[in-house]
Scaffold this motif. Structure first.
Motif, short mmCIF file in Angstrom:
data_model
loop_
_atom_site.label_atom_id
_atom_site.label_comp_id
_atom_site.label_asym_id
_atom_site.label_seq_id
_atom_site.Cartn_x
_atom_site.Cartn_y
_atom_site.Cartn_z
N SER A 47 0.26 -2.88 0.07
CA SER A 47 -0.10 -3.55 -1.18
C SER A 47 -0.11 -5.06 -1.02
CB SER A 47 0.90 -3.16 -2.28
OG SER A 47 0.59 -3.82 -3.48
N GLY A 48 -1.22 -5.67 -1.44
CA GLY A 48 -1.33 -7.12 -1.41
C GLY A 48 -1.73 -7.71 -0.07
N GLN B 253 2.54 6.03 -2.13
CA GLN B 253 3.45 5.25 -2.97
C GLN B 253 4.85 5.17 -2.36
OE1 GLN B 253 4.05 6.95 -6.88
NE2 GLN B 253 4.57 4.99 -7.78
N VAL C 289 -1.02 1.40 -0.87
CA VAL C 289 -1.90 1.58 -2.02
C VAL C 289 -3.31 1.94 -1.54
CG1 VAL C 289 -0.63 0.03 -3.55
CG2 VAL C 289 -2.47 -0.88 -2.12
#
Length: 204
Positions: A100-101, A162, A167
């Motif tokens: 994520s990110g 998760q 993601v």
């Protein structure tokens, strides 16, 4: 007697339910059996339980007349078989996922997957140059240990992603299980195979 190859587990259990609903008398204990070859004289069906990636191979080479395999496997294996029916079971999708990110700031991103042909075709169609790394399992590990920037893998509920801090970024393809047929069997046992297809069509 028709011989059917399919993977043990979810696909096998859902396929058994479909076949029973279509009127094939199959023993209830089939789903719990540890045998790799199961035969129902009454239904005139023999099941060969194989690894998912091997199902199309068994059908292509004629040791099985029919197979039930996920579309992901068919896309990856690209075997010379007839795909005759979408059974609409074991639905999931192939997706691109990662941390994520995390942005892709490298010229040639590394993509880990057990579907190298599918992943390569996906990025080729997008006009993006990537390095494909073939793995056989635990694909989610690759971004976490720095082996790859992204993964291409099956996503069902998304829970595994998760729990590992990953993601989904892009959807590659919707996946369901399909009925495939050996080319020679389609002609030699055509009426029996077509009867199965029509009976399953009504249920699907």
């Amino acid at each position: 007697m028709l011989t059917i190859a399919m993977p043990k587990g979810r696909i096998f259990e859902e396929a058994l339910q479909l076949l029973r609903a279509a009127g094939f008398p199959l023993p209830l204990e089939f789903a719990q059996s540890r045998k790799l070859i199961l035969t129902s004289e009454e239904a005139q069906l023999t099941f060969i339980l194989a690894k998912p990636m091997d199902v199309p191979t068994y059908v292509e080479h004629g040791v099985c007349d029919v197979g039930i395999a996920g579309k992901d496997v068919l896309l990856e294996e690209q075997k010379d078989v007839y795909e005759v029916l979408d059974l609409k079971i074991s639905a999931c999708h192939l997706a691109v996922a990662g941390i994520s990110g995390q942005t892709l700031d490298v010229v040639t991103p590394k993509i880990a997957t057990k579907y190298p042909k599918v992943a390569a075709a996906y990025y080729r169609d997008k006009g993006e140059q990537v390095e494909i790394i073939k793995l056989n399992g635990s694909i989610e590990l690759a971004p976490l240990i720095g082996l790859a920037d992204r993964i291409v893998d099956i996503v069902s509920t998304g829970r595994t992603l998760q729990e590992n801090g990953l993601v989904e970024f892009e959807k590659v393809s919707e996946i369901t299980s399909r009925m495939i047929v050996n080319r020679a069997s389609y002609y030699m046992k055509g009426p029996k195979i077509q009867e199965m297809v029509e009976r399953l069509k009504e249920i699907v």
